[in-house]
Design a protein around this motif. Structure first.
Motif, PDB file in Angstrom:
ATOM      1  N   ASP A  50       0.852  -1.188   0.000  1.00 26.48           N
ATOM      2  CA  ASP A  50       0.000   0.000   0.000  1.00 26.48           C
ATOM      3  C   ASP A  50       0.895   1.248   0.000  1.00 26.48           C
ATOM      4  N   GLU A  51       0.296   2.404  -0.148  1.00 25.79           N
ATOM      5  CA  GLU A  51       1.068   3.638  -0.316  1.00 25.79           C
ATOM      6  C   GLU A  51       1.946   3.960   0.896  1.00 25.79           C
ATOM      7  N   SER A  52       1.465   3.701   2.099  1.00 27.69           N
ATOM      8  CA  SER A  52       2.279   4.007   3.280  1.00 27.69           C
ATOM      9  C   SER A  52       3.511   3.093   3.340  1.00 27.69           C
ATOM     10  N   THR A  53       3.345   1.832   2.973  1.00 29.50           N
ATOM     11  CA  THR A  53       4.478   0.898   2.939  1.00 29.50           C
ATOM     12  C   THR A  53       5.489   1.338   1.890  1.00 29.50           C
ATOM     13  N   LYS A  54       5.001   1.700   0.715  1.00 26.97           N
ATOM     14  CA  LYS A  54       5.892   2.152  -0.352  1.00 26.97           C
ATOM     15  C   LYS A  54       6.639   3.425   0.058  1.00 26.97           C
ATOM     16  N   ASN A  55       5.958   4.337   0.750  1.00 24.65           N
ATOM     17  CA  ASN A  55       6.598   5.582   1.173  1.00 24.65           C
ATOM     18  C   ASN A  55       7.668   5.342   2.233  1.00 24.65           C
ATOM     19  N   GLU A  56       7.401   4.445   3.169  1.00 26.80           N
ATOM     20  CA  GLU A  56       8.406   4.126   4.189  1.00 26.80           C
ATOM     21  C   GLU A  56       9.626   3.474   3.558  1.00 26.80           C
ATOM     22  N   TYR A  57       9.395   2.569   2.613  1.00 28.98           N
ATOM     23  CA  TYR A  57      10.515   1.930   1.931  1.00 28.98           C
ATOM     24  C   TYR A  57      11.282   2.952   1.099  1.00 28.98           C
ATOM     25  N   PHE A  58      10.564   3.892   0.476  1.00 29.31           N
ATOM     26  CA  PHE A  58      11.233   4.920  -0.312  1.00 29.31           C
ATOM     27  C   PHE A  58      12.148   5.781   0.555  1.00 29.31           C
ATOM     28  N   LYS A  59      11.728   6.082   1.772  1.00 27.54           N
ATOM     29  CA  LYS A  59      12.564   6.886   2.657  1.00 27.54           C
ATOM     30  C   LYS A  59      13.908   6.209   2.922  1.00 27.54           C
ATOM     31  N   VAL A  60      13.874   4.890   3.072  1.00 31.73           N
ATOM     32  CA  VAL A  60      15.112   4.144   3.298  1.00 31.73           C
ATOM     33  C   VAL A  60      15.966   4.140   2.027  1.00 31.73           C
ATOM     34  N   VAL A  61      15.320   3.995   0.874  1.00 35.29           N
ATOM     35  CA  VAL A  61      16.054   4.037  -0.395  1.00 35.29           C
ATOM     36  C   VAL A  61      16.689   5.417  -0.578  1.00 35.29           C
ATOM     37  N   LEU A  62      15.966   6.464  -0.229  1.00 37.92           N
ATOM     38  CA  LEU A  62      16.501   7.824  -0.339  1.00 37.92           C
ATOM     39  C   LEU A  62      17.696   8.016   0.588  1.00 37.92           C
ATOM     40  N   GLU A  63      17.623   7.482   1.796  1.00 36.22           N
ATOM     41  CA  GLU A  63      18.763   7.530   2.716  1.00 36.22           C
ATOM     42  C   GLU A  63      19.969   6.839   2.107  1.00 36.22           C
ATOM     43  N   THR A  64      19.728   5.678   1.510  1.00 36.14           N
ATOM     44  CA  THR A  64      20.805   4.901   0.901  1.00 36.14           C
ATOM     45  C   THR A  64      21.459   5.676  -0.238  1.00 36.14           C
ATOM     46  N   LEU A  65      20.633   6.254  -1.118  1.00 37.01           N
ATOM     47  CA  LEU A  65      21.167   7.008  -2.247  1.00 37.01           C
ATOM     48  C   LEU A  65      21.901   8.260  -1.778  1.00 37.01           C
ATOM     49  N   SER A  66      21.439   8.869  -0.704  1.00 40.55           N
ATOM     50  CA  SER A  66      22.056  10.096  -0.192  1.00 40.55           C
ATOM     51  C   SER A  66      23.416   9.839   0.438  1.00 40.55           C
ATOM     52  N   ASN A  67      23.645   8.624   0.935  1.00 42.38           N
ATOM     53  CA  ASN A  67      24.914   8.306   1.604  1.00 42.38           C
ATOM     54  C   ASN A  67      26.028   7.938   0.639  1.00 42.38           C
ATOM     55  N   VAL A  68      25.732   7.860  -0.654  1.00 39.97           N
ATOM     56  CA  VAL A  68      26.750   7.476  -1.640  1.00 39.97           C
ATOM     57  C   VAL A  68      27.520   8.715  -2.078  1.00 39.97           C
ATOM     58  N   GLN A 109      12.416  16.145  -2.857  1.00 37.25           N
ATOM     59  CA  GLN A 109      12.798  17.428  -3.441  1.00 37.25           C
ATOM     60  C   GLN A 109      13.853  18.134  -2.594  1.00 37.25           C
ATOM     61  N   LYS A 110      13.884  17.814  -1.300  1.00 37.12           N
ATOM     62  CA  LYS A 110      14.925  18.372  -0.436  1.00 37.12           C
ATOM     63  C   LYS A 110      16.302  17.830  -0.823  1.00 37.12           C
ATOM     64  N   GLN A 111      16.315  16.633  -1.402  1.00 42.93           N
ATOM     65  CA  GLN A 111      17.553  15.996  -1.850  1.00 42.93           C
ATOM     66  C   GLN A 111      17.675  16.066  -3.375  1.00 42.93           C
ATOM     67  N   GLY A 112      17.113  17.090  -3.980  1.00 42.46           N
ATOM     68  CA  GLY A 112      17.021  17.202  -5.435  1.00 42.46           C
ATOM     69  C   GLY A 112      18.344  17.100  -6.158  1.00 42.46           C
ATOM     70  N   GLY A 113      19.385  17.730  -5.620  1.00 45.05           N
ATOM     71  CA  GLY A 113      20.694  17.681  -6.267  1.00 45.05           C
ATOM     72  C   GLY A 113      21.250  16.276  -6.337  1.00 45.05           C
ATOM     73  N   ILE A 114      21.052  15.530  -5.273  1.00 39.28           N
ATOM     74  CA  ILE A 114      21.535  14.148  -5.231  1.00 39.28           C
ATOM     75  C   ILE A 114      20.761  13.298  -6.232  1.00 39.28           C
ATOM     76  N   LEU A 115      19.451  13.465  -6.262  1.00 43.02           N
ATOM     77  CA  LEU A 115      18.629  12.683  -7.190  1.00 43.02           C
ATOM     78  C   LEU A 115      18.969  13.012  -8.639  1.00 43.02           C
ATOM     79  N   LEU A 116      19.222  14.279  -8.926  1.00 47.90           N
ATOM     80  CA  LEU A 116      19.595  14.657 -10.287  1.00 47.90           C
ATOM     81  C   LEU A 116      20.965  14.100 -10.674  1.00 47.90           C
ATOM     82  N   ALA A 117      21.883  14.023  -9.721  1.00 48.03           N
ATOM     83  CA  ALA A 117      23.193  13.427  -9.993  1.00 48.03           C
ATOM     84  C   ALA A 117      23.036  11.944 -10.344  1.00 48.03           C
TER      85      ALA A 117
END
Length: 153
Positions: free
Chosen positions: A69-87, A121-129
């Motif tokens: 469901d959407e809440s599960t997907k959003n929680e998992y996305f937050k962890v994926v975003l953390e992972t991508l931000s730490n690289v 969007q707060k991590q926009g630069g990282i996502l664009l990279a």
């Protein structure tokens, strides 16, 4: 029969089955819950904190919770975003090159999701990279798959 362009020829074919919305739903078994993803989330966090970014990103984009469901997907996305931000920026190209084409497609889905919600969007630069490196390595194939795929992350 003066207006032959409006004839529905499929109505005359007995083997012509009409597709329903049920026919085009992805074949995923059951609803994935956050409890079922908790072990994967803890693995992701431990890999990211130990510095193994390549394994963490590969795990994050393999077998995404499409049927959650959407809440599960959003929680998992937050962890994926953390992972991508730490690289580190210098490691992104090597990580993207090591992913399979399916994993690259899923990564683009997460990048687009991140660009569409305030947390990402707060991590926009990282996502664009990340997006730039994916398109350099894989071309536009993941983008076209994102546009045409019904599965959402």
């Amino acid at each position: 029969m003066s207006d032959w362009r409006r004839i529905d020829i499929d109505a005359f074919d007995p083997e012509s089955g009409r597709l329903t919305s049920k026919d085009i739903e992805p074949p995923y078994p059951s609803q994935v819950t956050l409890q079922e993803l908790s072990t994967k989330i803890s693995q992701l966090r431990s890999l990211a904190s130990s510095g193994d970014a390549k394994s963490a990103v590969a795990l994050a984009v393999s077998d995404p919770p499409y049927s959650g469901d959407e809440s599960t997907k959003n929680e998992y996305f937050k962890v994926v975003l953390e992972t991508l931000s730490n690289v580190r920026q210098a490691d992104i190209s090597g990580i993207v090159s090591g992913l399979t084409p399916i994993q690259q497609d899923v990564l683009v889905k997460y990048l687009y999701k991140g660009m569409s919600i305030p947390e990402g969007q707060k991590q926009g630069g990282i996502l664009l990279a990340w997006f730039e490196r994916v398109t350099q390595v894989a071309g536009v194939r993941p983008v076209s798959h994102f546009i045409n795929d019904r599965n959402t992350v």
